[in-house]
Design a protein around this motif. Sequence first.
Motif, PDB file in Angstrom:
ATOM      1  N   GLN A 188      30.674  39.285  45.826  1.00  0.00           N
ATOM      2  CA  GLN A 188      30.853  38.979  44.526  1.00  0.00           C
ATOM      3  C   GLN A 188      32.112  38.418  44.067  1.00  0.00           C
ATOM      4  O   GLN A 188      33.258  39.030  44.464  1.00  0.00           O
ATOM      5  CB  GLN A 188      30.527  40.098  43.753  1.00  0.00           C
ATOM      6  CG  GLN A 188      29.805  40.000  42.092  1.00  0.00           C
ATOM      7  CD  GLN A 188      29.585  41.209  41.424  1.00  0.00           C
ATOM      8  OE1 GLN A 188      29.950  42.306  41.994  1.00  0.00           O
ATOM      9  NE2 GLN A 188      28.866  41.239  40.532  1.00  0.00           N
ATOM     10  N   GLN A 189      32.058  37.310  43.191  1.00  0.00           N
ATOM     11  CA  GLN A 189      33.371  36.780  42.825  1.00  0.00           C
ATOM     12  C   GLN A 189      33.520  37.400  41.276  1.00  0.00           C
ATOM     13  O   GLN A 189      32.695  37.271  40.380  1.00  0.00           O
ATOM     14  CB  GLN A 189      33.182  35.263  42.597  1.00  0.00           C
ATOM     15  CG  GLN A 189      34.285  34.643  42.018  1.00  0.00           C
ATOM     16  CD  GLN A 189      34.183  33.130  42.043  1.00  0.00           C
ATOM     17  OE1 GLN A 189      34.971  32.037  42.027  1.00  0.00           O
ATOM     18  NE2 GLN A 189      32.806  32.809  42.003  1.00  0.00           N
ATOM     19  N   TRP A 190      34.725  37.593  40.800  1.00  0.00           N
ATOM     20  CA  TRP A 190      34.939  38.024  39.624  1.00  0.00           C
ATOM     21  C   TRP A 190      36.159  37.194  38.967  1.00  0.00           C
ATOM     22  O   TRP A 190      37.287  36.698  39.757  1.00  0.00           O
ATOM     23  CB  TRP A 190      35.543  39.626  39.812  1.00  0.00           C
ATOM     24  CG  TRP A 190      34.650  40.696  39.906  1.00  0.00           C
ATOM     25  CD1 TRP A 190      33.596  40.752  40.655  1.00  0.00           C
ATOM     26  CD2 TRP A 190      34.599  42.073  39.554  1.00  0.00           C
ATOM     27  NE1 TRP A 190      33.031  41.607  40.663  1.00  0.00           N
ATOM     28  CE2 TRP A 190      33.764  42.697  40.081  1.00  0.00           C
ATOM     29  CE3 TRP A 190      35.677  42.736  39.035  1.00  0.00           C
ATOM     30  CZ2 TRP A 190      33.471  44.120  39.898  1.00  0.00           C
ATOM     31  CZ3 TRP A 190      35.507  44.145  38.856  1.00  0.00           C
ATOM     32  CH2 TRP A 190      34.414  44.600  39.161  1.00  0.00           C
ATOM     33  N   ILE A 191      36.115  36.957  37.506  1.00  0.00           N
ATOM     34  CA  ILE A 191      37.070  36.197  37.061  1.00  0.00           C
ATOM     35  C   ILE A 191      38.167  37.307  36.255  1.00  0.00           C
ATOM     36  O   ILE A 191      37.534  38.418  35.588  1.00  0.00           O
ATOM     37  CB  ILE A 191      36.463  35.445  35.974  1.00  0.00           C
ATOM     38  CG1 ILE A 191      35.319  34.590  36.316  1.00  0.00           C
ATOM     39  CG2 ILE A 191      37.467  34.757  35.040  1.00  0.00           C
ATOM     40  CD1 ILE A 191      34.351  33.768  35.413  1.00  0.00           C
ATOM     41  N   LEU A 192      39.393  36.919  36.638  1.00  0.00           N
ATOM     42  CA  LEU A 192      40.326  37.845  36.111  1.00  0.00           C
ATOM     43  C   LEU A 192      41.333  37.525  35.150  1.00  0.00           C
ATOM     44  O   LEU A 192      41.287  36.227  34.886  1.00  0.00           O
ATOM     45  CB  LEU A 192      41.172  38.212  37.328  1.00  0.00           C
ATOM     46  CG  LEU A 192      40.855  38.975  38.458  1.00  0.00           C
ATOM     47  CD1 LEU A 192      41.742  38.836  39.814  1.00  0.00           C
ATOM     48  CD2 LEU A 192      39.786  40.018  38.506  1.00  0.00           C
ATOM     49  N   ALA A 193      41.694  38.125  34.368  1.00  0.00           N
ATOM     50  CA  ALA A 193      42.975  37.851  33.376  1.00  0.00           C
ATOM     51  C   ALA A 193      43.915  37.134  34.040  1.00  0.00           C
ATOM     52  O   ALA A 193      44.482  37.642  35.124  1.00  0.00           O
ATOM     53  CB  ALA A 193      43.190  39.005  32.613  1.00  0.00           C
ATOM     54  N   ARG A 194      44.736  36.075  33.533  1.00  0.00           N
ATOM     55  CA  ARG A 194      45.735  35.345  33.986  1.00  0.00           C
ATOM     56  C   ARG A 194      46.901  36.085  33.635  1.00  0.00           C
ATOM     57  O   ARG A 194      47.669  35.715  32.593  1.00  0.00           O
ATOM     58  CB  ARG A 194      45.816  33.768  33.773  1.00  0.00           C
ATOM     59  CG  ARG A 194      46.666  33.235  34.483  1.00  0.00           C
ATOM     60  CD  ARG A 194      46.674  31.845  34.210  1.00  0.00           C
ATOM     61  NE  ARG A 194      47.808  31.100  35.098  1.00  0.00           N
ATOM     62  CZ  ARG A 194      47.364  30.705  36.209  1.00  0.00           C
ATOM     63  NH1 ARG A 194      46.329  30.856  36.807  1.00  0.00           N
ATOM     64  NH2 ARG A 194      48.356  30.036  37.125  1.00  0.00           N
ATOM     65  N   THR A 195      47.182  37.357  34.285  1.00  0.00           N
ATOM     66  CA  THR A 195      48.604  38.036  33.783  1.00  0.00           C
ATOM     67  C   THR A 195      49.643  37.684  34.726  1.00  0.00           C
ATOM     68  O   THR A 195      49.350  37.376  36.085  1.00  0.00           O
ATOM     69  CB  THR A 195      48.270  39.573  33.602  1.00  0.00           C
ATOM     70  OG1 THR A 195      47.778  40.018  35.006  1.00  0.00           O
ATOM     71  CG2 THR A 195      47.228  39.722  32.489  1.00  0.00           C
ATOM     72  N   LYS A 196      50.798  37.922  34.500  1.00  0.00           N
ATOM     73  CA  LYS A 196      52.080  37.797  35.504  1.00  0.00           C
ATOM     74  C   LYS A 196      51.784  38.935  36.539  1.00  0.00           C
ATOM     75  O   LYS A 196      51.786  38.314  37.853  1.00  0.00           O
ATOM     76  CB  LYS A 196      53.314  38.302  35.076  1.00  0.00           C
ATOM     77  CG  LYS A 196      53.727  37.077  33.745  1.00  0.00           C
ATOM     78  CD  LYS A 196      55.231  37.502  33.421  1.00  0.00           C
ATOM     79  CE  LYS A 196      55.390  36.410  32.252  1.00  0.00           C
ATOM     80  NZ  LYS A 196      56.905  36.735  31.636  1.00  0.00           N
ATOM     81  N   ASP A 197      51.188  39.842  36.485  1.00  0.00           N
ATOM     82  CA  ASP A 197      50.947  40.921  37.707  1.00  0.00           C
ATOM     83  C   ASP A 197      50.005  40.239  38.481  1.00  0.00           C
ATOM     84  O   ASP A 197      50.154  40.488  39.741  1.00  0.00           O
ATOM     85  CB  ASP A 197      50.902  42.344  37.091  1.00  0.00           C
ATOM     86  CG  ASP A 197      50.516  43.515  38.118  1.00  0.00           C
ATOM     87  OD1 ASP A 197      51.461  43.479  38.975  1.00  0.00           O
ATOM     88  OD2 ASP A 197      49.412  44.152  38.182  1.00  0.00           O
ATOM     89  N   ILE A 198      48.822  39.817  38.027  1.00  0.00           N
ATOM     90  CA  ILE A 198      48.006  39.359  38.782  1.00  0.00           C
ATOM     91  C   ILE A 198      48.020  38.197  39.584  1.00  0.00           C
ATOM     92  O   ILE A 198      47.828  38.146  40.977  1.00  0.00           O
ATOM     93  CB  ILE A 198      46.506  39.227  38.077  1.00  0.00           C
ATOM     94  CG1 ILE A 198      46.123  40.616  37.373  1.00  0.00           C
ATOM     95  CG2 ILE A 198      45.517  38.108  38.849  1.00  0.00           C
ATOM     96  CD1 ILE A 198      44.590  40.460  36.580  1.00  0.00           C
ATOM     97  N   VAL A 199      48.825  37.498  38.905  1.00  0.00           N
ATOM     98  CA  VAL A 199      49.273  35.996  39.851  1.00  0.00           C
ATOM     99  C   VAL A 199      50.375  36.319  40.862  1.00  0.00           C
ATOM    100  O   VAL A 199      50.261  35.905  41.943  1.00  0.00           O
ATOM    101  CB  VAL A 199      49.840  35.150  38.661  1.00  0.00           C
ATOM    102  CG1 VAL A 199      50.595  33.957  39.301  1.00  0.00           C
ATOM    103  CG2 VAL A 199      48.784  34.579  37.905  1.00  0.00           C
ATOM    104  N   ALA A 200      51.179  37.280  40.487  1.00  0.00           N
ATOM    105  CA  ALA A 200      52.141  37.914  41.249  1.00  0.00           C
ATOM    106  C   ALA A 200      51.736  38.292  42.650  1.00  0.00           C
ATOM    107  O   ALA A 200      52.209  38.217  43.607  1.00  0.00           O
ATOM    108  CB  ALA A 200      53.393  38.919  40.747  1.00  0.00           C
TER     109      ALA A 200
END
Length: 203
Positions: A36-48
Amino acid sequence: KISYLFFKDCFDKLTEKAEDYTYTVGGLRIYAIDGQQWILARTKDIVAHGFNGRAVGDYLETYLPRGYLTHLYDVVTGVSRAFTFNPRLNEHADARTLLKYIEQKSLVIYDRLFFSYRLMTMHFEAGHYFLIRCKRDANNAVKALYNTPSKKTSSFTLENGRRVFLFKVRNPRSKEWMVFATNLPKPWRELHTIATLYRARWE
């Protein structure tokens, strides 16, 4: 803010408790592995942590990052057994990782994207059974079965002489033909049984 470890502990305790209520069908524990593919919030932590957008062109990707879940669950009870969650789409590798959570005398059901000689070989080596829906071009034996209207069964051989059986079943609603690959023992190798097992994968 609550650490993900809090939810991990809750998840682990619940799934451990669910083991007391497991069921078998014909002596087999029945699982499915799906992605399954999930759309995530674009936060600094997630991008890092390496999550980024999905490519939508040679030089473009979506603004919101994507996460890719591969999930192992008990088909009869619906209870999760294990999962992987990664920044990159690699369902085959994730499925191979999840096999360590599966006991012998188990059947794992897969959709079309999981057809892989390596994955099937690992099931043979671990003493598991598999049932995989096949793409039309999965291999020559699958192509031939799709293209021969009167034929409903076939087989092909992996390395070390391991035989994989093919079954062609028609979806009664869509009228679409589907081919499945399996190493199930002989009493299970029957068209109606194969169709019923695959249908059980969907809640």
